[in-house]
Structures are given as C-alpha cells and as structure tokens.
Design an enzyme around this catalytic site. Structure first.
Site, PDB file in Angstrom:
ATOM      1  N   GLU A  93       0.846  -1.199   0.000  1.00 40.66           N
ATOM      2  CA  GLU A  93       0.000   0.000   0.000  1.00 40.66           C
ATOM      3  C   GLU A  93       0.878   1.245   0.000  1.00 40.66           C
ATOM      4  O   GLU A  93       1.980   1.233   0.570  1.00 40.66           O
ATOM      5  CB  GLU A  93      -0.845   0.025   1.281  1.00 40.66           C
ATOM      6  CG  GLU A  93      -2.144  -0.736   1.184  1.00 40.66           C
ATOM      7  CD  GLU A  93      -3.281   0.129   0.636  1.00 40.66           C
ATOM      8  OE1 GLU A  93      -3.028   1.038  -0.174  1.00 40.66           O
ATOM      9  OE2 GLU A  93      -4.429  -0.128   1.035  1.00 40.66           O
ATOM     10  N   ASP A  97      -4.307   5.169   6.217  1.00 40.66           N
ATOM     11  CA  ASP A  97      -4.866   6.371   6.821  1.00 40.66           C
ATOM     12  C   ASP A  97      -5.827   5.939   7.938  1.00 40.66           C
ATOM     13  O   ASP A  97      -5.396   5.642   9.051  1.00 40.66           O
ATOM     14  CB  ASP A  97      -5.557   7.158   5.694  1.00 40.66           C
ATOM     15  CG  ASP A  97      -6.117   8.485   6.126  1.00 40.66           C
ATOM     16  OD1 ASP A  97      -5.761   8.962   7.208  1.00 40.66           O
ATOM     17  OD2 ASP A  97      -6.918   9.073   5.368  1.00 40.66           O
TER      18      ASP A  97
HETATM   19  P1  IMP Z   1      -7.766   4.427   4.466  1.00 43.25           P
HETATM   20  O1  IMP Z   1      -8.790   3.425   4.070  1.00 43.25           O
HETATM   21  O2  IMP Z   1      -8.389   5.602   5.167  1.00 43.25           O
HETATM   22  O3  IMP Z   1      -6.621   3.857   5.276  1.00 43.25           O
HETATM   23  O4  IMP Z   1      -7.267   5.071   3.142  1.00 43.25           O
HETATM   24  C1  IMP Z   1      -6.162   4.749   2.440  1.00 43.25           C
HETATM   25  C2  IMP Z   1      -6.209   5.480   1.120  1.00 43.25           C
HETATM   26  O5  IMP Z   1      -6.517   6.882   1.295  1.00 43.25           O
HETATM   27  C3  IMP Z   1      -4.848   5.470   0.468  1.00 43.25           C
HETATM   28  O6  IMP Z   1      -4.640   4.313  -0.297  1.00 43.25           O
HETATM   29  C4  IMP Z   1      -4.881   6.742  -0.361  1.00 43.25           C
HETATM   30  O7  IMP Z   1      -5.479   6.478  -1.623  1.00 43.25           O
HETATM   31  C5  IMP Z   1      -5.783   7.683   0.397  1.00 43.25           C
HETATM   32  N1  IMP Z   1      -5.014   8.703   1.147  1.00 43.25           N
HETATM   33  C6  IMP Z   1      -4.944   8.809   2.480  1.00 43.25           C
HETATM   34  N2  IMP Z   1      -4.176   9.854   2.848  1.00 43.25           N
HETATM   35  C7  IMP Z   1      -3.724  10.408   1.705  1.00 43.25           C
HETATM   36  C8  IMP Z   1      -2.846  11.521   1.432  1.00 43.25           C
HETATM   37  O8  IMP Z   1      -2.312  12.211   2.315  1.00 43.25           O
HETATM   38  N3  IMP Z   1      -2.605  11.787   0.121  1.00 43.25           N
HETATM   39  C9  IMP Z   1      -3.162  11.053  -0.892  1.00 43.25           C
HETATM   40  N4  IMP Z   1      -3.975  10.005  -0.676  1.00 43.25           N
HETATM   41  C10 IMP Z   1      -4.260   9.683   0.613  1.00 43.25           C
END
Ligand code: IMP
Length: 188
Positions: A93, A97
C-alpha cells in the site's frame, strides 16, 4: 507558494528507507518466494522500488479497488491474475490512513487461504486510525496532513514526483491544483 506546499521527504530519504524495508523483507522471507500484491494505483512507484531491493525470488501482481456508496464501501474491481491460495502474500500500500481499506483487503485476501499474509505501506498516518489493523512493515509515520508525490495524488496529479510534499493549505490548493505543477515542472 512556500506556504502552500512543502517538500517533506526528499527522494534520497525515501530510497534509503525503501532499501531498509527491502532488507527486512529479504531477511524475514528467507527460503520462501513471496508474491507482492500492489494496490493500484498509488502503490505502483513504491512497489517498483521495493521489489528491486528484495533479494529473493518474488512475484508481483496488482489489484484495483472500487469505492462506492456513502460509507466509502470497498470492493475489488480488478483482481490479481495469480491465485493466492498457499502463497506468502505481501500486500503493498502507499499509505494507511483510517485503516479501513487495509482492514477490508486483509479480510478479502485471508478468504483466499494464503500461506501467510503481511502488509507493507510506505506511509502510516497512525493518528488518523479508525480501526486497529496489523501493518507488518512501514516506511514512515506521518501526521494528519495531505501528502502528494511518490504515488500519492491530488485529483490524479503529482504521482510522478520523486519526493513527498505536504499540502499546507488544502482549500487554496483545491482552488488551484496546478500550483505545485508550476513550481516543480515550471509549467504554465
Ligand atoms: P484508508 O482506508 O483511510 O486507510 O485510506 C487509504 C487510502 O486513502 C490510500 O490508499 C490513499 O489512496 C488515500 N489517502 C490517504 N491519505 C492520503 C494523502 O495524504 N494523500 C493522498 N492520498 C491519501
């Protein structure tokens, strides 16, 4: 311009950390042939560098996710070409986030009965975590800021930047997303 975006991790520092991750994976998977599964599109750059730092016989495959619905539900839009049953799978990945994507992905891949499943992310926004999810390898812990570069995009742009940049003023950046392009590519 300086207050809108700032370079936070230079390319050399990223490459040095990727090399360390590659060495750790090489040590941990001695005698095995893992398959690295990249989550498109953001992991592509990281995976390409990481796999060249792993001194093992490895395979590479990808999957593409589809997010839909109010709650941002996730499903696999394009699956791996390789069957994962009985394999040592390393999920790659760009960034973790909230942890929701990785949680769903781990569950979906566990159903395929791999021999083992681990995850590696270049970046980890631990302070944003909504669900506790295992992450076996991570490059850098980062804060609650929006990042672009080295695979991370803003509306599809900036994935090709070799370093990582933080967007300091997201509303201003959203209004004029080409401002960073004008700075780094000297366009427009
Ligand atoms: P999660 O499901 O919230 O953990 O999201 C992960 C996804 O959010 C990553 O694969 C990214 O596509 C997107 N994402 C999270 N933070 C950022 C950032 O700071 N910049 C760009 N994409 C982000």
């Amino acid at each position: 311009m300086a207050d809108l975006v700032a370079e936070v991790v230079p390319a050399e520092e990223i490459q040095a950390r990727v090399a360390e991750l590659g060495r750790a994976i090489t040590e941990d998977y001695q005698g095995r042939s893992p398959i690295l599964v990249g989550v498109l599109t953001g992991s592509l750059w990281f995976l390409a560098d990481l796999v060249r730092r792993i001194d093992l016989e490895v395979e590479v495959d990808f999957l593409l996710l589809n997010r839909f619905g109010e709650g941002g539900r996730i499903r696999i839009a394009t699956d791996t070409a390789t069957p994962l049953v009985g394999r040592d799978v390393i999920l790659v990945e760009d960034i973790v986030d909230t942890g929701l994507t990785l949680t769903v992905l781990r569950r979906l891949l566990e159903e395929r009965e791999p021999a083992s499943l681990a995850a590696v992310a270049l970046l980890d926004k631990t302070s944003r975590r909504l669900v506790d999810v295992p992450l076996e390898y991570r490059g850098f812990e980062v804060g609650d800021e929006f990042l672009v570069g080295y695979g991370l995009d803003f509306a599809g742009r900036y994935r090709n930047l070799p370093s990582l940049w933080v967007v300091l003023d997201l509303p201003a950046f959203t209004e004029d997303p080409l401002r960073l392009a004008r700075l780094v590519h000297r366009v427009g």
